[in-house]
Motif scaffolding. Structure first.
Motif, PDB file in Angstrom:
ATOM      1  N   VAL A 155       0.836  -1.203   0.000  1.00 39.55           N
ATOM      2  CA  VAL A 155       0.000   0.000   0.000  1.00 39.55           C
ATOM      3  C   VAL A 155       0.873   1.257   0.000  1.00 39.55           C
ATOM      4  CG1 VAL A 155      -1.642   1.347   1.392  1.00 39.55           C
ATOM      5  CG2 VAL A 155      -2.014  -1.092   1.018  1.00 39.55           C
ATOM      6  N   ILE A 156       1.917   1.272   0.815  1.00 42.51           N
ATOM      7  CA  ILE A 156       2.829   2.425   0.851  1.00 42.51           C
ATOM      8  C   ILE A 156       3.510   2.605  -0.503  1.00 42.51           C
ATOM      9  CG2 ILE A 156       4.966   3.315   1.889  1.00 42.51           C
ATOM     10  CD1 ILE A 156       2.499   3.573   3.674  1.00 42.51           C
ATOM     11  N   SER A 157       3.978   1.519  -1.091  1.00 46.64           N
ATOM     12  CA  SER A 157       4.643   1.589  -2.400  1.00 46.64           C
ATOM     13  C   SER A 157       3.691   2.098  -3.480  1.00 46.64           C
ATOM     14  CB  SER A 157       5.179   0.203  -2.768  1.00 46.64           C
ATOM     15  OG  SER A 157       5.712   0.203  -4.057  1.00 46.64           O
ATOM     16  N   LEU A 158       2.468   1.586  -3.513  1.00 47.95           N
ATOM     17  CA  LEU A 158       1.485   2.031  -4.498  1.00 47.95           C
ATOM     18  C   LEU A 158       1.104   3.489  -4.272  1.00 47.95           C
ATOM     19  CD1 LEU A 158      -0.426   1.371  -6.838  1.00 47.95           C
ATOM     20  CD2 LEU A 158      -2.090   0.649  -5.148  1.00 47.95           C
ATOM     21  N   GLY A 159       0.941   3.882  -3.023  1.00 50.13           N
ATOM     22  CA  GLY A 159       0.611   5.272  -2.707  1.00 50.13           C
ATOM     23  C   GLY A 159       1.702   6.228  -3.156  1.00 50.13           C
ATOM     24  N   TYR A 160       2.951   5.877  -2.910  1.00 51.59           N
ATOM     25  CA  TYR A 160       4.066   6.726  -3.342  1.00 51.59           C
ATOM     26  C   TYR A 160       4.113   6.827  -4.864  1.00 51.59           C
ATOM     27  CZ  TYR A 160       8.733   8.351  -4.389  1.00 51.59           C
ATOM     28  OH  TYR A 160       9.787   9.045  -4.909  1.00 51.59           O
ATOM     29  N   SER A 161       3.926   5.706  -5.557  1.00 45.28           N
ATOM     30  CA  SER A 161       3.944   5.717  -7.027  1.00 45.28           C
ATOM     31  C   SER A 161       2.816   6.570  -7.585  1.00 45.28           C
ATOM     32  CB  SER A 161       3.821   4.295  -7.578  1.00 45.28           C
ATOM     33  OG  SER A 161       4.919   3.519  -7.188  1.00 45.28           O
ATOM     34  N   ALA A 162       1.617   6.453  -7.008  1.00 44.93           N
ATOM     35  CA  ALA A 162       0.476   7.242  -7.465  1.00 44.93           C
ATOM     36  C   ALA A 162       0.715   8.729  -7.214  1.00 44.93           C
ATOM     37  CB  ALA A 162      -0.800   6.782  -6.765  1.00 44.93           C
ATOM     38  N   HIS A 163       1.284   9.069  -6.080  1.00 43.13           N
ATOM     39  CA  HIS A 163       1.574  10.465  -5.761  1.00 43.13           C
ATOM     40  C   HIS A 163       2.601  11.051  -6.733  1.00 43.13           C
ATOM     41  CE1 HIS A 163       2.094  14.046  -3.335  1.00 43.13           C
ATOM     42  NE2 HIS A 163       3.394  13.826  -3.311  1.00 43.13           N
ATOM     43  N   ALA A 164       3.668  10.307  -6.998  1.00 42.97           N
ATOM     44  CA  ALA A 164       4.705  10.788  -7.920  1.00 42.97           C
ATOM     45  C   ALA A 164       4.156  10.952  -9.336  1.00 42.97           C
ATOM     46  CB  ALA A 164       5.894   9.824  -7.906  1.00 42.97           C
ATOM     47  N   ALA A 165       3.365   9.987  -9.799  1.00 40.49           N
ATOM     48  CA  ALA A 165       2.785  10.075 -11.143  1.00 40.49           C
ATOM     49  C   ALA A 165       1.799  11.230 -11.235  1.00 40.49           C
ATOM     50  CB  ALA A 165       2.111   8.763 -11.514  1.00 40.49           C
ATOM     51  N   GLY A 166       0.993  11.427 -10.199  1.00 37.09           N
ATOM     52  CA  GLY A 166       0.037  12.528 -10.184  1.00 37.09           C
ATOM     53  C   GLY A 166       0.726  13.884 -10.224  1.00 37.09           C
ATOM     54  N   ASN A 167       1.791  14.048  -9.434  1.00 35.35           N
ATOM     55  CA  ASN A 167       2.537  15.309  -9.456  1.00 35.35           C
ATOM     56  C   ASN A 167       3.142  15.574 -10.827  1.00 35.35           C
ATOM     57  OD1 ASN A 167       2.005  16.108  -6.869  1.00 35.35           O
ATOM     58  ND2 ASN A 167       3.870  15.224  -6.010  1.00 35.35           N
ATOM     59  N   LYS A 168       3.715  14.564 -11.430  1.00 35.36           N
ATOM     60  CA  LYS A 168       4.323  14.731 -12.751  1.00 35.36           C
ATOM     61  C   LYS A 168       3.260  15.091 -13.790  1.00 35.36           C
ATOM     62  CE  LYS A 168       7.277  12.481 -16.131  1.00 35.36           C
ATOM     63  NZ  LYS A 168       8.036  11.283 -16.476  1.00 35.36           N
ATOM     64  N   ALA A 169       2.110  14.430 -13.739  1.00 34.61           N
ATOM     65  CA  ALA A 169       1.031  14.713 -14.684  1.00 34.61           C
ATOM     66  C   ALA A 169       0.515  16.135 -14.497  1.00 34.61           C
ATOM     67  CB  ALA A 169      -0.104  13.703 -14.507  1.00 34.61           C
ATOM     68  N   TRP A 170       0.372  16.587 -13.246  1.00 33.72           N
ATOM     69  CA  TRP A 170      -0.126  17.929 -12.992  1.00 33.72           C
ATOM     70  C   TRP A 170       0.850  18.983 -13.524  1.00 33.72           C
ATOM     71  CZ3 TRP A 170      -4.465  20.182 -12.208  1.00 33.72           C
ATOM     72  CH2 TRP A 170      -4.513  21.490 -11.761  1.00 33.72           C
ATOM     73  N   LYS A 171       2.152  18.791 -13.284  1.00 34.27           N
ATOM     74  CA  LYS A 171       3.161  19.735 -13.789  1.00 34.27           C
ATOM     75  C   LYS A 171       3.152  19.782 -15.309  1.00 34.27           C
ATOM     76  CE  LYS A 171       6.244  19.336  -9.838  1.00 34.27           C
ATOM     77  NZ  LYS A 171       7.513  18.794  -9.337  1.00 34.27           N
ATOM     78  N   LEU A 172       3.016  18.642 -15.959  1.00 35.52           N
ATOM     79  CA  LEU A 172       2.978  18.587 -17.417  1.00 35.52           C
ATOM     80  C   LEU A 172       1.714  19.275 -17.938  1.00 35.52           C
ATOM     81  CD1 LEU A 172       4.451  17.529 -19.910  1.00 35.52           C
ATOM     82  CD2 LEU A 172       3.158  15.430 -19.682  1.00 35.52           C
ATOM     83  N   TYR A 173       0.592  19.088 -17.270  1.00 35.15           N
ATOM     84  CA  TYR A 173      -0.654  19.738 -17.676  1.00 35.15           C
ATOM     85  C   TYR A 173      -0.515  21.257 -17.577  1.00 35.15           C
ATOM     86  CZ  TYR A 173      -5.397  21.516 -17.425  1.00 35.15           C
ATOM     87  OH  TYR A 173      -6.534  22.252 -17.626  1.00 35.15           O
ATOM     88  N   ILE A 174       0.034  21.735 -16.478  1.00 36.28           N
ATOM     89  CA  ILE A 174       0.224  23.181 -16.290  1.00 36.28           C
ATOM     90  C   ILE A 174       1.139  23.729 -17.385  1.00 36.28           C
ATOM     91  CG2 ILE A 174       1.217  24.934 -14.764  1.00 36.28           C
ATOM     92  CD1 ILE A 174      -1.486  23.854 -13.835  1.00 36.28           C
ATOM     93  N   GLU A 175       2.211  23.030 -17.690  1.00 38.78           N
ATOM     94  CA  GLU A 175       3.148  23.487 -18.721  1.00 38.78           C
ATOM     95  C   GLU A 175       2.489  23.538 -20.094  1.00 38.78           C
ATOM     96  OE1 GLU A 175       7.145  21.932 -21.013  1.00 38.78           O
ATOM     97  OE2 GLU A 175       6.766  21.215 -18.987  1.00 38.78           O
ATOM     98  N   GLU A 176       1.688  22.531 -20.415  1.00 40.57           N
ATOM     99  CA  GLU A 176       1.083  22.479 -21.742  1.00 40.57           C
ATOM    100  C   GLU A 176      -0.100  23.423 -21.906  1.00 40.57           C
ATOM    101  OE1 GLU A 176       0.161  18.391 -22.517  1.00 40.57           O
ATOM    102  OE2 GLU A 176       2.211  17.935 -23.103  1.00 40.57           O
ATOM    103  N   SER A 177      -0.749  23.797 -20.825  1.00 43.15           N
ATOM    104  CA  SER A 177      -1.915  24.659 -20.950  1.00 43.15           C
ATOM    105  C   SER A 177      -1.602  26.127 -20.655  1.00 43.15           C
ATOM    106  CB  SER A 177      -3.025  24.173 -20.024  1.00 43.15           C
ATOM    107  OG  SER A 177      -2.588  24.207 -18.691  1.00 43.15           O
ATOM    108  N   ARG A 178      -0.353  26.477 -20.490  1.00 48.01           N
ATOM    109  CA  ARG A 178       0.024  27.863 -20.193  1.00 48.01           C
ATOM    110  C   ARG A 178      -0.214  28.746 -21.409  1.00 48.01           C
ATOM    111  NH1 ARG A 178       4.495  28.523 -23.075  1.00 48.01           N
ATOM    112  NH2 ARG A 178       5.935  26.809 -23.318  1.00 48.01           N
TER     113      ARG A 178
END
Length: 140
Positions: free
Chosen positions: A16-39
């Motif tokens: 659960v900890i491993s999956l939670g960390y992976s989901a958090h890291a992927a979510g942060n990366k996706a959010w940063k990419l979305y912000i960059e592409e929609s600027r």
């Protein structure tokens, strides 16, 4: 090795900890990419990286001039209809395979066959001709 010697709760907690960390890291990366592409476009840049486009109601490839290409119009007309005979054959074959599998596995205790018996081998091999004949017959 650690799975075998650790208690189940510890393995579950680690997963659960491993999956939670992976989901958090992927979510942060996706959010940063979305912000960059929609600027907004930067100086010297003509348009933003992520452009909003409206999709056509019907794809242009289906707009066929019957007089210009009658063969293509005929193919599109034929493929736009469902072949219920073929669908019926596929559903019937699926039902037979599912029935044979259920008889083998003993899902229905009153109708199950004993493992290794002649009935078992008959129910095991019955789907084979079905799996071989149906693609051949449908593909004709």
């Amino acid at each position: 090795f650690l799975n075998a010697v650790s208690p189940a709760w510890l393995v579950t907690f680690g997963l659960v900890i491993s999956l939670g960390y992976s989901a958090h890291a992927a979510g942060n990366k996706a959010w940063k990419l979305y912000i960059e592409e929609s600027r907004a476009p930067a100086a010297g840049e003509e348009q933003p990286l992520l452009e909003q486009k409206k999709q056509p109601v019907q794809h242009y490839s289906f707009e066929v001039d019957d007089e210009a290409n009658p063969e293509l119009a005929e193919i599109l007309k034929a493929e736009s209809k469902h072949d219920f005979k073929t669908l019926g054959v596929i559903v019937a074959s699926w039902a037979i395979v599912a029935l044979c599998s259920s008889l083998k596995s003993g899902v229905w205790s009153t109708f199950s066959v004993a493992c290794g018996s002649s009935g078992f081998w008959i129910t095991s091999l019955t789907p084979v001709p079905i799996i071989l004949i149906i693609p051949w017959a449908v593909g004709k």
